[in-house]
Design a protein around this motif. Sequence first.
Motif, PDB file in Angstrom:
ATOM      1  N   PHE A  96       0.814  -1.221   0.000  1.00 17.74           N
ATOM      2  CA  PHE A  96       0.000   0.000   0.000  1.00 17.74           C
ATOM      3  C   PHE A  96       0.852   1.277   0.000  1.00 17.74           C
ATOM      4  CE2 PHE A  96      -2.741  -3.224   1.986  1.00 17.74           C
ATOM      5  CZ  PHE A  96      -3.763  -3.223   1.064  1.00 17.74           C
ATOM      6  N   THR A  97       1.910   1.302  -0.835  1.00 17.81           N
ATOM      7  CA  THR A  97       2.727   2.518  -0.988  1.00 17.81           C
ATOM      8  C   THR A  97       1.912   3.571  -1.733  1.00 17.81           C
ATOM      9  OG1 THR A  97       4.535   0.958  -1.334  1.00 17.81           O
ATOM     10  CG2 THR A  97       5.065   3.269  -1.596  1.00 17.81           C
ATOM     11  N   THR A  98       1.225   3.139  -2.795  1.00 27.43           N
ATOM     12  CA  THR A  98       0.388   4.054  -3.597  1.00 27.43           C
ATOM     13  C   THR A  98      -1.001   4.108  -2.969  1.00 27.43           C
ATOM     14  OG1 THR A  98       1.605   3.331  -5.541  1.00 27.43           O
ATOM     15  CG2 THR A  98      -0.427   4.535  -5.929  1.00 27.43           C
ATOM     16  N   LEU A  99      -1.440   5.326  -2.585  1.00 23.43           N
ATOM     17  CA  LEU A  99      -2.734   5.444  -1.903  1.00 23.43           C
ATOM     18  C   LEU A  99      -3.783   6.172  -2.738  1.00 23.43           C
ATOM     19  CD1 LEU A  99      -1.379   6.313   1.643  1.00 23.43           C
ATOM     20  CD2 LEU A  99      -2.312   4.138   0.892  1.00 23.43           C
ATOM     21  N   THR A 100      -3.349   6.766  -3.845  1.00 23.67           N
ATOM     22  CA  THR A 100      -4.312   7.411  -4.739  1.00 23.67           C
ATOM     23  C   THR A 100      -3.953   7.045  -6.178  1.00 23.67           C
ATOM     24  OG1 THR A 100      -5.373   9.488  -5.343  1.00 23.67           O
ATOM     25  CG2 THR A 100      -3.007   9.582  -4.887  1.00 23.67           C
ATOM     26  N   CYS A 101      -4.732   7.525  -7.142  1.00 26.88           N
ATOM     27  CA  CYS A 101      -4.492   7.161  -8.536  1.00 26.88           C
ATOM     28  C   CYS A 101      -3.482   8.124  -9.164  1.00 26.88           C
ATOM     29  CB  CYS A 101      -5.819   7.226  -9.286  1.00 26.88           C
ATOM     30  SG  CYS A 101      -5.630   6.861 -11.012  1.00 26.88           S
ATOM     31  N   ILE A 102      -2.399   7.584  -9.711  1.00 29.61           N
ATOM     32  CA  ILE A 102      -1.350   8.426 -10.301  1.00 29.61           C
ATOM     33  C   ILE A 102      -1.329   8.216 -11.820  1.00 29.61           C
ATOM     34  CG2 ILE A 102       1.144   8.857 -10.365  1.00 29.61           C
ATOM     35  CD1 ILE A 102       1.068   7.963  -7.346  1.00 29.61           C
ATOM     36  N   PRO A 103      -1.585   9.295 -12.600  1.00 25.66           N
ATOM     37  CA  PRO A 103      -1.585   9.139 -14.060  1.00 25.66           C
ATOM     38  C   PRO A 103      -0.223   9.453 -14.683  1.00 25.66           C
ATOM     39  CG  PRO A 103      -2.590  11.237 -13.463  1.00 25.66           C
ATOM     40  CD  PRO A 103      -2.053  10.616 -12.186  1.00 25.66           C
ATOM     41  N   GLY A 104       0.071   8.799 -15.798  1.00 25.75           N
ATOM     42  CA  GLY A 104       1.261   9.098 -16.592  1.00 25.75           C
ATOM     43  C   GLY A 104       0.889   8.947 -18.056  1.00 25.75           C
ATOM     44  N   VAL A 105       1.712   9.465 -18.955  1.00 23.08           N
ATOM     45  CA  VAL A 105       1.385   9.380 -20.393  1.00 23.08           C
ATOM     46  C   VAL A 105       2.536   8.735 -21.162  1.00 23.08           C
ATOM     47  CG1 VAL A 105       0.835  10.698 -22.487  1.00 23.08           C
ATOM     48  CG2 VAL A 105      -0.153  11.372 -20.317  1.00 23.08           C
ATOM     49  N   ILE A 106       2.210   7.746 -22.011  1.00 21.78           N
ATOM     50  CA  ILE A 106       3.200   7.116 -22.890  1.00 21.78           C
ATOM     51  C   ILE A 106       2.968   7.663 -24.298  1.00 21.78           C
ATOM     52  CG2 ILE A 106       4.153   4.913 -23.696  1.00 21.78           C
ATOM     53  CD1 ILE A 106       2.260   3.520 -21.675  1.00 21.78           C
ATOM     54  N   GLY A 107       4.027   8.092 -24.956  1.00 24.19           N
ATOM     55  CA  GLY A 107       3.929   8.462 -26.371  1.00 24.19           C
ATOM     56  C   GLY A 107       4.379   7.261 -27.189  1.00 24.19           C
ATOM     57  N   TYR A 108       3.469   6.678 -27.982  1.00 27.21           N
ATOM     58  CA  TYR A 108       3.815   5.460 -28.734  1.00 27.21           C
ATOM     59  C   TYR A 108       3.169   5.503 -30.109  1.00 27.21           C
ATOM     60  CZ  TYR A 108       4.789   0.504 -29.570  1.00 27.21           C
ATOM     61  OH  TYR A 108       5.255  -0.692 -30.094  1.00 27.21           O
ATOM     62  N   ARG A 109       3.988   5.418 -31.147  1.00 30.71           N
ATOM     63  CA  ARG A 109       3.515   5.430 -32.540  1.00 30.71           C
ATOM     64  C   ARG A 109       2.611   6.626 -32.842  1.00 30.71           C
ATOM     65  NH1 ARG A 109       2.382  -0.824 -34.413  1.00 30.71           N
ATOM     66  NH2 ARG A 109       4.236  -1.735 -33.502  1.00 30.71           N
ATOM     67  N   GLY A 110       2.961   7.768 -32.275  1.00 28.51           N
ATOM     68  CA  GLY A 110       2.184   8.979 -32.536  1.00 28.51           C
ATOM     69  C   GLY A 110       0.961   9.146 -31.652  1.00 28.51           C
ATOM     70  N   ALA A 111       0.637   8.120 -30.836  1.00 30.10           N
ATOM     71  CA  ALA A 111      -0.541   8.205 -29.954  1.00 30.10           C
ATOM     72  C   ALA A 111      -0.093   8.523 -28.530  1.00 30.10           C
ATOM     73  CB  ALA A 111      -1.310   6.892 -29.983  1.00 30.10           C
ATOM     74  N   LYS A 112      -0.951   9.238 -27.816  1.00 28.59           N
ATOM     75  CA  LYS A 112      -0.700   9.516 -26.394  1.00 28.59           C
ATOM     76  C   LYS A 112      -1.606   8.592 -25.583  1.00 28.59           C
ATOM     77  CE  LYS A 112       0.575  14.362 -27.052  1.00 28.59           C
ATOM     78  NZ  LYS A 112       0.316  14.481 -28.500  1.00 28.59           N
TER      79      LYS A 112
END
Length: 368
Positions: A96-112
Motif C-alpha cells: 500500500f505505498t500508492t494510496l491514490t491514482c497516479i496518471p502518466g502518459v506514454i507516447g507510442y507510434r504517434g498516440a498519447k
Amino acid sequence: MATVMQKIKDIEDEMARTQKNKATAHHLGLLKAKLAKLRRELLTPSSKGGAGAGEGFDVTKSGDARVGLVGFPSVGKSTLLNKLTGTFSEVASYEFTTLTCIPGVIGYRGAKIQLLDLPGIIEGAKDGKGRGRQVISTARTCNCILIVLDAIKPITHKRLIEKELEGFGIRLNKEPPNLTFRKKDKGGINFTSTVANTHLDLDTVKAICSEYRIHNADITLRYDATADDLIDVIEGSRIYMPCIYVVNKIDQITLEELEILDKLPHYCPISAHLEWNLDGLLEKIWEYLNLTRIFTKPKGMNPDYEDPVILSSRKRTVEDFCERIHKDMLKQFKYALVWGSSAKHKPQRVGKEHELEDEDVVQIIKKV
C-alpha cells in the motif's frame, strides 16, 4: 450496507452448496439474478445521503486511450509506471505505498496513451473493502486493463482479481453476448433459439425475467448462452474490455516456468525493475487497444506524418475523423480525398460514411 452484504454472502453460500445439474439450473439462474441485483444495489445505493458508492478517483481523461494498472499491493505497478512514462510514483518494498491514482502518459507510434497506476486492491474489493470500489470504478473508464501479477504467485492472484472485476460488471477479453432481448407490452415471455441449448430453458428464462419484474419480452439466442449472459444483457451496465496479464518479476523464476507462462493467452512476461520486455508490453498494449492512425494532408502540402489523428477501431469513418478534429468541420464538409489501404485508387473521393484504415492519409475538401 451490512444487510446487503449479508444477503450477498447468503446467496453465494447457497450457490456453493447447490449441485450443478439440469434439475437445479432453474434455481441457480434465479439466485444469479438476485445476486446481480444486490451487487448493483451495492454500487449505486438508493439513499441520497453520503458519498456515491461507485465513485472513482478524480483523474482527468487525457490522451487518445486510457490504460489502467490493476493488481494486489507490491507487485510492481508503480515501478512499471515509472519506467514506461517517466512519471514518479512512490516505490517501496512495503504494501500500500500508492494510496491514490497516479496518471502518466506514454507516447507510442504517434498516440498519447494515458497510464493509470491504481492503488493495490485487496480481496473483497467488489464488496466495498479497502479502496477497492474506487479502484474498480476508475478501471471501468479505461480502454484496456493491465492486471499486474507477481511471477511467484500468478495464478491465485489472477483468479482473485478476475472475480473482483467480474463482480463490478467488467468482462475481460469477452465479446458482448450475441442474444436479443426486447421488452414488450403484452404477450408473455417469448423464447426462441437458433442453436441447441444446454444451459437455458424457458423456465429458467422466465424465472430470471420475473426476478427483474419483466413479464413480457422477446428473447432470441444465436449461440449456447448461459444464465449469466442473459443477466448481463438485462442489467445492461456491463463493460467488455481487453485485458493483458502482465507477469512481473520474471527474473525470480526459472526458464522452464517462463516457457509455461509464455504459452498462456493474453500474457506478457516482464521485469519492470530490470526493464526486460517493456517494448514487447507496449507492442501488446497497442495491439489490444486496436487504434487507427489517420494522417492529415492540407491542400497543396505534404501529409503531416508527425501528428496523426487517433481513432478507435469501432469509430473510424470520415465523419468520426472530422468530429475528432473539430465539431464544426462537418457543417462545411463537401467530400474527402483518401490515400491508403481503404482507398480503391489513389486518391479516392469519398463521403463521410467511408471507413478508414490504419495509416490512411485524408484531405478534407470544404464547401465554398
